[in-house]
Enzyme design. Structure first.
Site, PDB file in Angstrom:
ATOM      1  CE  LYS A 121      18.208  30.202 -23.296  1.00 22.78           C
ATOM      2  NZ  LYS A 121      19.244  29.804 -21.899  1.00 22.78           N
TER       3      LYS A 121
HETATM    4  C1  PLP Z   1      18.933  29.531 -21.129  1.00 19.50           C
HETATM    5  C2  PLP Z   1      20.502  29.038 -20.330  1.00 19.50           C
HETATM    6  C3  PLP Z   1      20.300  27.707 -19.424  1.00 19.50           C
HETATM    7  C4  PLP Z   1      18.970  26.634 -19.429  1.00 19.50           C
HETATM    8  O1  PLP Z   1      18.976  26.405 -21.023  1.00 19.50           O
HETATM    9  P1  PLP Z   1      17.741  25.572 -20.983  1.00 19.50           P
HETATM   10  O2  PLP Z   1      17.662  25.188 -21.811  1.00 19.50           O
HETATM   11  O3  PLP Z   1      16.626  26.452 -20.773  1.00 19.50           O
HETATM   12  O4  PLP Z   1      17.049  24.495 -19.530  1.00 19.50           O
HETATM   13  C5  PLP Z   1      20.791  27.186 -18.888  1.00 19.50           C
HETATM   14  N1  PLP Z   1      22.018  28.243 -18.682  1.00 19.50           N
HETATM   15  C6  PLP Z   1      22.581  29.133 -19.474  1.00 19.50           C
HETATM   16  C7  PLP Z   1      24.062  30.154 -19.046  1.00 19.50           C
HETATM   17  C8  PLP Z   1      21.580  29.586 -19.935  1.00 19.50           C
HETATM   18  O5  PLP Z   1      21.580  31.149 -21.109  1.00 19.50           O
END
Ligand code: PLP
Length: 453
Positions: A107
């Site tokens: 993210k």
């Molecule tokens: C947010 C997150 C996801 C999911 O991603 P999306 O874009 O919401 O599908 C998967 N793994 C981790 C570690 C995350 O922080």
């Protein structure tokens, strides 16, 4: 480039408005009026372009002139200022490690891009009476990435709501030790309580009178779209490894651990704009609304259930409508482009143990869901291809490793029977003191605090 609302009841807006408001007035998600199409010559050039220039070229059409080229180049360079290595786990399954950013989760890329765009727009803003305030609820990863991404960005304040006692120690330090323009509210409740408070805040007239509220989750185009870059970087490494003298290389199938489906949807956008990617697989935990939809054509939402891969505990993935839009809302196109498997907690933990023992690779719970799904997918591909030519090269996949295992120490350390070392890049957090504001899990308490500050 303009953006329209998938709710179809709001006017089109430019990138700046879409990024500042997050969601359209009709509550629809914004979607670009056209998906940029890269030519074969551009794709050829992308094979060896440096990461910063590639990021700039991919993002420029989406920004549609709202940020000058020099500033956008700078924003892109800062956004992707770390490694995205593609490393083999087994002979056929590769891990695209997206956890080398400052908060050890994928993210970071979206949060860094979005924060810098909002910072750019806020400097342009003449009316300084209302501060832009980013309000975000987190189950762990989002908050850290947003806090880190926005730290020190002028003209933007960030308020993070997180559930007390329900995020891991490293995650909590990432949320609560930034200071400056970042405030952490420690809510005596669940993630759902945090999210409910944030939702209500966006609809509260008095609060919106006082603050320019914006959200920082993947419904925001400025957070969602830069996630395409992972797929370009993975593909560059794939081509480098596998391309033969004629320029051919095996299909790169991609397995994405999915919760809100922002990440996988960004990958499908990259493919729709001409990047030659293979098949997409959405790896889900017990929250399997999409897995069931692909099997039954029935979209039935359920409340989220708690799992060990908690960043994917989403009952109704908000970005799925964008995937449907890319595929013209056509179910057979969808099943052609996307598969999905649901992996339970027992298999997730067993996968972490097995991969650690046999392949000497430490998966985090989300990566483990993806790895288990990749194995199922490849086994099915092998069946389909048994009588095809023996040289068939269509049997490899990459998984997106979305977080560092140290962010989920309880599950991972139990599964591998060892302590995980804290990476040097986050060691400094361990000496910092947590600063948070305790808050009861109700909207009245939140509003009272907001109106006082
Ligand atoms: C947010 C997150 C996801 C999911 O991603 P999306 O874009 O919401 O599908 C998967 N793994 C981790 C570690 C995350 O922080």
């Amino acid at each position: 480039m303009q953006y329209y609302s998938l709710g179809k009841q709001s006017p089109n807006v430019n990138f700046k408005t879409a990024a500042i408001t997050g969601q359209a007035p009709d509550k629809g998600l914004y979607f670009p009026t056209e998906i940029p199409q890269f030519t074969a010559a551009q794709i050829e050039r992308f094979k060896t372009l440096d990461k910063g220039s590639l990021a700039f070229e991919v993002m420029k059409p989406y920004v549609g002139g709202m940020i000058d080229d020099a500033s956008l180049q700078q924003i892109c360079a800062e956004t992707i200022h770390f490694e995205f290595p593609l490393v083999p786990i087994t002979e056929n399954i590769f891990s695209l490690e997206l956890f080398h950013g400052p908060t050890l989760a994928f993210k970071d890329v979206g949060a860094r891009f979005m924060s810098r765009c909002l910072g750019y727009f806020s400097i342009q803003e003449k009316d300084k009476s209302k501060l832009t305030t980013v309000l975000v609820a987190t189950s762990g990863d989002t908050g850290g990435a947003v806090a880190n991404g926005f730290l020190g960005v002028e003209g933007v304040n960030v308020i993070i709501l997180y559930p007390k006692g329900k995020v891991s120690p490293i995650q909590e330090l990432q949320l609560t030790t930034c200071g400056q323009n970042i405030t952490a509210l420690e809510v005596d409740g669940s993630f759902d309580d945090c999210q409910a408070i944030v939702k209500e805040a966006f609809m509260d007239g008095a609060l919106n009178e006082k603050y320019n509220l914006t959200s920082a989750n993947s419904i925001n185009v400025a957070r969602w779209l830069p996630q395409q870059l992972y797929y370009f970087f993975a593909w560059q490494q794939w081509v480098k490894q596998y391309q033969d003298a004629e320029g051919n290389y095996p299909a790169m199938h991609i397995v994405v651990p999915s919760g809100n489906f922002g990440n996988i949807c960004a990958g499908m956008m990259a493919k729709a704009s001409g990047l030659p990617l293979g098949h997409f697989v959405a790896a889900c935990n017990a929250n399997d609304v999409v897995t069931r939809y692909l099997a039954t054509e029935k979209y039935e939402i359920h409340p989220a259930v708690a799992t060990v891969s908690n960043a994917m505990d989403v009952g109704n993935p908000s970005n799925f409508v964008r995937i449907m839009e890319i595929l013209q809302n056509n179910f057979s196109q969808l099943t052609h482009a996307l598969s999905s498997y649901s992996i339970n907690d027992a298999t997730t933990k067993a996968t972490i143990t097995r991969v650690f023992k046999t392949d000497n690779y430490t998966l985090d719970p989300h990566g483990a869901v993806a790895f288990a799904a990749a194995e199922i997918f490849l086994a099915q591909e092998a069946k389909v291809n048994t009588n095809a030519n023996a040289q068939n090269n269509n049997h490899r996949a990459i998984i997106l490793e979305t977080a560092h295992p140290v962010k989920f120490p309880e599950v991972v350390e139990e599964a591998i029977g060892e302590k995980i070392e804290v990476p040097a890049s986050v060691q400094f957090l361990l000496d910092k003191a947590k600063v948070s504001i305790p808050l009861a899990a109700n909207y009245t308490a939140f509003k009272h605090w907001m109106m006082q500050n």
